[in-house]
Design a protein around this motif. Structure first.
Motif, mmCIF file in Angstrom:
data_model
loop_
_atom_site.group_PDB
_atom_site.id
_atom_site.type_symbol
_atom_site.label_atom_id
_atom_site.label_comp_id
_atom_site.label_asym_id
_atom_site.label_seq_id
_atom_site.Cartn_x
_atom_site.Cartn_y
_atom_site.Cartn_z
ATOM 1 N N VAL A 1 35.904 39.693 46.831
ATOM 2 C CA VAL A 1 34.504 39.297 46.712
ATOM 3 C C VAL A 1 34.011 38.659 48.016
ATOM 4 C CG1 VAL A 1 32.967 37.678 45.531
ATOM 5 C CG2 VAL A 1 34.554 39.059 44.235
ATOM 6 N N ILE B 1 25.469 34.377 45.744
ATOM 7 C CA ILE B 1 25.718 33.728 44.457
ATOM 8 C C ILE B 1 26.853 32.710 44.573
ATOM 9 C CG2 ILE B 1 26.269 34.140 42.042
ATOM 10 C CD1 ILE B 1 25.300 37.030 42.477
ATOM 11 N N PRO B 2 26.650 31.502 44.020
ATOM 12 C CA PRO B 2 27.730 30.495 44.080
ATOM 13 C C PRO B 2 28.973 31.008 43.357
ATOM 14 C CG PRO B 2 25.663 29.506 43.330
ATOM 15 C CD PRO B 2 25.431 30.984 43.384
ATOM 16 N N TYR B 3 30.117 30.847 44.002
ATOM 17 C CA TYR B 3 31.351 31.410 43.449
ATOM 18 C C TYR B 3 31.714 30.811 42.101
ATOM 19 C CZ TYR B 3 32.047 33.324 48.106
ATOM 20 O OH TYR B 3 31.892 33.994 49.275
ATOM 21 N N ILE B 4 31.245 29.585 41.853
ATOM 22 C CA ILE B 4 31.640 28.929 40.615
ATOM 23 C C ILE B 4 31.205 29.740 39.397
ATOM 24 C CG2 ILE B 4 29.578 27.451 40.511
ATOM 25 C CD1 ILE B 4 32.936 26.045 39.642
ATOM 26 N N SER B 5 30.090 30.526 39.530
ATOM 27 C CA SER B 5 29.639 31.313 38.368
ATOM 28 C C SER B 5 30.613 32.427 38.011
ATOM 29 C CB SER B 5 28.253 31.916 38.579
ATOM 30 O OG SER B 5 27.644 31.456 39.721
ATOM 31 N N PHE B 6 31.446 32.852 38.975
ATOM 32 C CA PHE B 6 32.442 33.866 38.627
ATOM 33 C C PHE B 6 33.782 33.241 38.291
ATOM 34 C CE2 PHE B 6 29.988 35.632 42.286
ATOM 35 C CZ PHE B 6 29.074 36.298 41.496
ATOM 36 N N LEU B 7 34.004 32.073 38.849
ATOM 37 C CA LEU B 7 35.335 31.479 38.784
ATOM 38 C C LEU B 7 35.736 31.163 37.344
ATOM 39 C CD1 LEU B 7 37.421 30.912 40.834
ATOM 40 C CD2 LEU B 7 36.495 28.645 41.181
ATOM 41 N N ILE B 8 34.785 30.694 36.537
ATOM 42 C CA ILE B 8 35.114 30.354 35.148
ATOM 43 C C ILE B 8 35.506 31.617 34.362
ATOM 44 C CG2 ILE B 8 34.208 29.356 33.022
ATOM 45 C CD1 ILE B 8 32.425 27.550 34.838
ATOM 46 N N PRO B 9 34.662 32.686 34.386
ATOM 47 C CA PRO B 9 35.094 33.917 33.706
ATOM 48 C C PRO B 9 36.416 34.473 34.248
ATOM 49 C CG PRO B 9 32.772 34.039 34.230
ATOM 50 C CD PRO B 9 33.287 32.815 34.890
ATOM 51 N N TRP B 10 36.557 34.477 35.568
ATOM 52 C CA TRP B 10 37.810 34.974 36.143
ATOM 53 C C TRP B 10 38.994 34.208 35.571
ATOM 54 C CZ3 TRP B 10 36.275 34.829 42.033
ATOM 55 C CH2 TRP B 10 35.463 35.930 42.304
ATOM 56 N N PHE B 11 38.858 32.921 35.527
ATOM 57 C CA PHE B 11 39.972 32.103 35.037
ATOM 58 C C PHE B 11 40.316 32.488 33.599
ATOM 59 C CE2 PHE B 11 41.534 28.144 33.016
ATOM 60 C CZ PHE B 11 42.723 28.047 33.724
ATOM 61 N N THR C 1 40.088 38.703 43.692
ATOM 62 C CA THR C 1 39.001 37.742 43.839
ATOM 63 C C THR C 1 38.621 37.561 45.315
ATOM 64 O OG1 THR C 1 40.627 35.965 43.737
ATOM 65 C CG2 THR C 1 39.451 36.467 41.729
#
Lengths: 277, 299
Positions: A149, A118-128, A146
């Motif tokens: 992962v 899975i592209p990390y960008i899909s988690f990065l926004i929620p994480w932020f 993080t």
């Protein structure tokens, strides 16, 4: 006569192959070689054209890097994050891998792999958003979590391979002697996969150390990691190419040296995971 | 040992099959599963900084706008496929050829095999900077090498026409070693009798490769292909460091565009929708490939 010429032909073709191997390897190593060479140049030697191969080497770049900047602090940040993420992944990944290998839980292994797909960008926004709300941006905790992962699918997949190689008969022998399942795991199986634990730790460490995207969003002045520091090196408009090469050499060298150390388990570790990213 | 503790130990002992994976599952739930769902939820919202609450529901508006009115999105899709079409096949072919070179016994084989793997563990930020310096049109060594072989100098990452191929070259350099390693492992598992038998039957080496070797290592080639595709479709580090999507927007891939929308323009909802699309794209391509060769995963 025919046989003899055949032998010579075979030798020649073998020699040709070895020469090609050397040539191709040199080609792939050239960027590292160039970086290494440039890190000992003065800026005047770097900014001449055509490029110079022979020059008066200087250690000035490394001196500036480690004395005048916070580079050591950035290294400590990266070290702490990488060690934390590697430890978390190793502890949880090894247990999961044992269960996957012993009970053939294919679905779980695919789940572990999904973290790699899975592209990390899909988690990065929620994480932020979450870490901002919890006031955890620019803390080591958010970076360690993080980075897990990245390290978790790696250590899980490497350990699956190593556990599958432990013969079941050894474990059964322990059980006949009255050991519980946990004792069998701790006393018999785990010691046998020590090389796997070493390989998984080193790969985890390297890929956490190398990560740039997470730190770009979640790190700040207190937690700046080395890749981020090197990136900022250029974005602030400085054109200290020599210093940049020294910094690049300093952060790449640990990974390269580690690789040479674990040569023996390299193929297994890498082909199991296909890692990176 | 006290009674309840003993009971607990016994309980774990009987159920290690599902208790051992629990720590991993908990970590993945909190770091991947819930954030992933939240990302999906956010893709139907608009984020307005400073307002309380900062989000309001816009339904599929984000997606509509992306598909109907966002040329920057379509261009970024085109670019990532262009990049992938250059980087992946070349890495596969090169990796296959180099694996064949390594598939014999010679002195120092192991050290060369380790050395050629180094590009894949080099810190991406560092190697991107090194390539940037090498590509520098004024003083980089890339143009110097072109000059030696009497080719006209190139602008490399400095011009819109050459930026994607130049970036693809860096990706090939990083990615080929893994392909080579996977295929080499496959080649070494082939019994040498196969080649001898083929020769006895009068087959040429080319025929052996085409009808025996390639079909046998096909699952491994697919594994290598899957990993290269994943990394290509979500390429970020080298592009962000080398060009940040430039010159103009000539190297702005979907992943990069999503990142910019999220963390430069703070269009969080819109970026979440883009991230969902990228996720769907990667997932779909992988599912197709996995279907082609299910067993390829579990070797």
């Amino acid at each position: 006569m025919v046989l003899l010429s055949k032998g010579i032909w075979k030798k020649a073709s073998n020699l040709l192959c070895v020469v090609s191997v050397v040539f191709v390897t040199a080609l792939f190593l050239f960027p590292f070689f160039w970086m290494f060479l440039n890190s000992f140049k003065r800026n005047v030697d770097i900014t001449t054209y055509p490029p110079v191969w022979i020059f008066h080497p200087t250690l000035e770049n490394f001196k500036t890097l480690f004395m005048e900047q916070d580079f050591v602090r950035f290294c400590l940040n990266s070290l702490l994050v990488a060690l934390g993420a590697t430890f978390l992944a190793l502890a949880s990944g090894t247990l999961a891998a044992y269960s996957i290998a012993r009970f053939r839980q294919q679905r779980l292994s695919l789940l572990a792999l999904s973290a790699r797909i899975i592209p990390y960008i899909s988690f990065l926004i929620p994480w932020f958003i979450f870490f901002s709300m919890l006031h955890l941006v620019d803390t080591h905790i958010s970076l360690i979590l993080t980075h897990t992962v990245i390290t978790l699918p790696l250590s899980t997949w490497i350990m699956i391979g190593f556990f599958e190689d432990v013969p079941r008969e050894l474990e059964d022998a322990g059980r006949i002697d009255g050991c519980s399942n946990i004792t069998v795991f701790l006393r018999i199986t785990l010691p046998l996969v020590t090389p796997g634990l070493v390989a998984a730790s080193i790969f985890g460490f390297i890929f956490s150390w190398n990560n740039f995207m997470f730190a770009l969003v979640l790190a700040g002045p207190n937690t700046k990691t080395v890749p981020l520091a090197v990136f900022h090196f250029i974005s602030y408009g400085s054109l200290d190419w020599a210093g940049l090469n020294a910094a690049a050499t300093a952060i790449t060298l640990p990974a390269l040296i580690f690789m040479l150390f674990i040569q023996k388990y390299l193929v297994k570790g890498l082909t199991m995971t296909g890692l990176k990213g | 040992m006290s009674e309840p503790r003993k009971k607990l130990t016994e309980f774990i002992d009987r159920n290690i099959k599902w208790i051992f994976p629990l720590p991993m599952l908990i970590i993945m739930a909190f770091l991947l599963f819930f954030p992933g769902l939240f990302n999906l939820y956010m893709s139907f919202q608009r984020w307005i900084p400073g307002k309380t609450p900062p989000i309001y529901f816009v339904g599929v508006k984000n997606y509509l706008h992306i598909f109907m009115g966002d040329t920057r999105f379509w261009n970024s899709i085109f670019r990532v496929f262009y990049f992938t079409a250059l980087a992946v096949p070349l890495a596969l072919v090169l990796g296959y050829l180099i694996a064949n070179l390594f598939n014999r016994e010679f002195k120092g084989k192991r050290i060369f095999r380790t050395l050629i793997l180094l590009p894949m563990v080099g810190t991406p930020v560092a190697v991107a900077l090194i390539w940037r310096l090498m590509y520098n049109p004024m003083l980089g060594i890339a143009n110097y090498l072109l000059e030696i072989v009497r080719l006209p100098p190139s602008n490399w990452i400095g011009s819109q026409a050459t930026v994607i191929p130049s970036l693809a070259l860096v990706s090939i350099w990083q990615g080929t070693p893994l392909v080579m390693l996977i295929i080499l492992a496959a080649l070494q598992s082939l019994p040498s009798q196969f080649l001898e038998a083929a020769k006895l039957d009068g087959a040429s080496y080319f025929q052996y490769v085409r009808h025996i070797q390639l079909p046998l290592i096909k699952p491994h080639i697919i594994v290598a292909l899957i990993f290269r595709l994943i990394d290509s479709l979500k390429v970020f580090d080298i592009i962000f460091v080398m060009t940040r999507g430039g010159p103009g927007r000539a190297s702005e891939t979907l992943n990069l565009y999503t990142f910019l929308q999220a963390f430069f323009y703070f269009e969080i909802g819109y970026a979440s929708a883009l991230a969902v699309i990228l996720f769907g794209m990667v997932l779909m391509i992988n599912l197709i490939l996995i279907r082609i060769r299910v067993r390829a995963w579990s070797y």
